[in-house]
Write an enzyme that holds these catalytic residues in place. Structure first.
Site, PDB file in Angstrom:
ATOM      1  N   LYS A 284       5.607  -4.147 -31.663  1.00 20.76           N
ATOM      2  CA  LYS A 284       5.525  -4.275 -33.120  1.00 20.76           C
ATOM      3  C   LYS A 284       4.097  -4.002 -33.583  1.00 20.76           C
ATOM      4  CE  LYS A 284       4.723  -9.273 -32.849  1.00 20.76           C
ATOM      5  NZ  LYS A 284       5.169 -10.614 -33.277  1.00 20.76           N
TER       6      LYS A 284
ATOM      7  N   ARG B 176      10.121 -20.909 -38.627  1.00 27.11           N
ATOM      8  CA  ARG B 176      10.044 -19.618 -39.314  1.00 27.11           C
ATOM      9  C   ARG B 176      11.440 -19.016 -39.338  1.00 27.11           C
ATOM     10  NH1 ARG B 176       5.257 -16.222 -36.478  1.00 27.11           N
ATOM     11  NH2 ARG B 176       7.102 -15.692 -35.302  1.00 27.11           N
TER      12      ARG B 176
ATOM     13  N   TYR C 152     -24.745  -6.313 -48.443  1.00 28.18           N
ATOM     14  CA  TYR C 152     -24.393  -6.929 -49.713  1.00 28.18           C
ATOM     15  C   TYR C 152     -24.677  -8.431 -49.725  1.00 28.18           C
ATOM     16  CZ  TYR C 152     -21.848  -2.655 -50.895  1.00 28.18           C
ATOM     17  OH  TYR C 152     -21.505  -1.351 -51.166  1.00 28.18           O
TER      18      TYR C 152
ATOM     19  N   MET D 112     -17.252  -1.928 -46.219  1.00 28.67           N
ATOM     20  CA  MET D 112     -15.994  -1.199 -46.030  1.00 28.67           C
ATOM     21  C   MET D 112     -16.087  -0.150 -44.929  1.00 28.67           C
ATOM     22  SD  MET D 112     -13.745   0.961 -48.811  1.00 28.67           S
ATOM     23  CE  MET D 112     -13.523  -0.457 -49.887  1.00 28.67           C
TER      24      MET D 112
END
Length: 400
Positions: free
Chosen positions: A55, A153, A286, A333
Site C-alpha cells: 500500500k 478502526r 524562514y 518546500m
C-alpha cells in the site's frame, strides 16, 4: 529495472558527477534488500505464508518493482489498502493472490472481482455493494471478513459479528461471493509486553471459530503485521502481512533493523547545491529560528517538504563528505540547510552527495526522531518529485 551502480551517475550516464541528468535528488531502492528481507521473514513465519503489503506505493518504494522482488523472494500473497492500488498490480501481469481491504461506496468492486482481487469486508454495506458488483460481473467475489478485536478502526464490532456472518452466508448461498478468509489487525504488537495483544488474539480465535461453525471453509486466517511476525509466533496463523519489515525498517523502539536481521531498502540522496561562509549570528531559513553560534559554512540541500522531507525536523542528520552533520533552521518546500563547519575551500563541496538516510548514511529512524514521528512516515512520504532509482546491492547494510 536496475540502475548503474555508480552512486554518482544514473543508468547509461557518463561524464562528471555534476552533469548526470535527472539525479539532482533521488531515492535509491535496493531490490536485493527487499528480497533478503522477505526471505528472512519467510524463515521466521513458516509454515505461514507471507503477504507482501505494498500500500501507499509500497511505502514509497514503488509498487511494481517491489511486488516483483517480493514474489521472486517467495512471498505468496500481495496486499494493498485500496482497490485502486491493486488494479495496476493486476494490469502489470501479476497473478499472485491479491487482497484489498479499505473501501468506500465509490470503490470499483466490479473491476476488482473481474480482476480476481480478494476483498476485505468489515460491514454489511460492503457486502451489499460487493454482491451487487458480483451480479454485474457475473462472477462470485472472494471475501475476507474482518473482525475488530480491539484496534477500533476498520473491522466488524464483535457484537455484530454474527449478523455479518449471517449476511455473508446468505450471499454465499446465492453464489454471489465466497468467504475465503477471516482477519484482524493488531493495535500494540510493536510493544510486545502489552497484554492487549493477548486479548486481541483470543478474540480473533473466537471469531474464527464462529465463522467456521457458521459453515465457512476458510483458506486463510491472518492477524500478524510486521511487529507480530517478529515477536508473536502465536499470531502467525495461515498468513502474515509483511509491511514495514519488507522495507528493512524496525517497528520496535528498542531494536534496530540490523538486530532484527533486516536491511533498509531506501537511500535518500541529493547533491549539495550551494556552499557559503557565514559569520557568527547568521540567521538560517524562514523565521530565523536558528542563528549560527560561530563563523561557519552552510551547505544547501535541494530537498524540502515538497519532496516529503518533514518540515518539523530539527537538527536532522545528513551525511556529507564522510561526516554526519545537523540540519539548521526550518526545512522549506524545496531546500534546507546543513552546517558544514569551518572550511578552507567550501566550494569544493558543491555537487557532493548528501545522504539523508539509508545505506551509508543515517537511519530513517534518526530522521523520525528529529521530526517527532515514526520511520513508517519518513519513507512513505517521499514524494513523486523524487525519482526512484532501482539498484541491486549498491550499498551495504545500514546500521539500523
Amino acid at each position: 529495472m536496475t540502475a548503474n551502480l555508480d552512486p554518482l551517475t544514473g543508468p547509461g550516464v557518463a561524464g562528471s558527477p555534476g552533469t548526470a541528468p535527472g539525479f539532482e535528488r533521488r531515492a535509491e531502492i535496493d531490490l536485493s534488500a527487499i528480497r533478503d528481507n522477505v526471505k528472512r521473514v519467510i524463515e521466521l513465519a513458516a509454515p505461514a505464508t507471507v503477504m507482501a503489503v505494498v500500500k501507499a506505493d509500497a511505502y514509497g518504494h514503488g509498487t511494481i518493482p517491489v511486488v516483483q522482488a517480493a514474489l521472486q523472494a517467495g512471498a505468496g500473497w500481495i496486499g494493498a489498502a485500496h482497490i485502486s492500488e491493486a488494479l495496476p498490480i493486476r494490469a502489470a501481469g501479476v497473478t499472485a493472490p491479491l487482497l484489498a481491504w479499505l473501501h468506500t461506496v465509490d470503490s470499483p468492486f466490479a473491476e476488482a472481482i473481474t480482476a480476481n482481487i480478494d476483498l476485505g469486508v468489515s460491514s454489511g454495506w460492503e457486502l451489499e455493494y460487493i454482491a451487487a458488483a458480483a451480479q454485474q460481473a457475473e462472477l462470485p467475489a472472494r471475501v475476507h471478513l474482518k473482525i475488530d478485536t480491539g484496534l477500533g478502526r476498520n473491522g466488524c464490532p464483535p457484537d455484530r459479528w454474527d449478523e455479518l456472518l449471517g449476511a455473508a452466508n446468505a450471499y454465499q448461498e446465492e453464489g454471489l461471493l465466497r468467504v475465503v478468509g477471516v482477519f484482524t489487525h493488531l493495535a500494540v504488537a510493536d510493544e510486545p509486553d502489552r497484554e492487549e495483544t493477548d486479548e486481541q488474539l483470543a478474540a480473533f480465535r473466537e471469531s474464527v471459530s464462529l465463522a467456521e461453525d457458521a459453515g465457512f471453509d476458510l483458506e486463510v486466517r491472518h492477524a500478524a503485521n510486521t511487529p507480530a511476525i517478529l515477536s508473536r509466533p502465536d499470531a502467525h496463523f495461515d498468513l502474515v502481512r509483511l509491511g514495514l519489515g519488507m522495507y528493512g525498517l524496525s517497528p520496535f523502539a528498542d531494536q534496530s533493523s540490523a538486530e532484527l536481521g533486516l536491511r533498509p531498502a531506501m537511500r535518500l540522496v541529493a547533491r549539495v547545491t550551494n556552499v557559503k561562509k557565514v559569520p557568527k549570528g547568521q540567521g538560517v531559513s524562514y523565521g530565523l529560528t536558528y542563528r549560527t553560534g560561530e563563523a561557519t559554512t552552510l551547505g544547501l540541500i535541494p530537498l524540502g517538504y515538497g519532496d516529503g522531507v518533514p518540515r518539523s525536523a530539527v537538527e536532522a542528520p545528513v551525511l556529507v563528505d564522510g561526516r554526519v552533520l545537523p540540519s539548521r533552521g526550518r526545512i522549506a518546500m524545496d531546500q534546507f540547510v546543513v552546517d558544514l563547519g569551518p572550511l578552507e575551500d567550501p566550494e569544493s563541496l558543491v555537487g557532493t552527495e548528501a545522504v539523508l538516510f539509508g545505506g551509508d548514511g543515517p537511519a530513517a529512524d534518526a530522521w523520525a526522531t528529529a521530526a517527532g514521528t515514526i520511520n513508517y512516515e519518513i519513507v512513505t512520504r517521499v514524494s513523486q518529485r523524487v525519482p526512484r532509482v532501482y539498484v541491486e546491492g549498491s550499498w551495504g547494510p545500514a546500521d539500523g
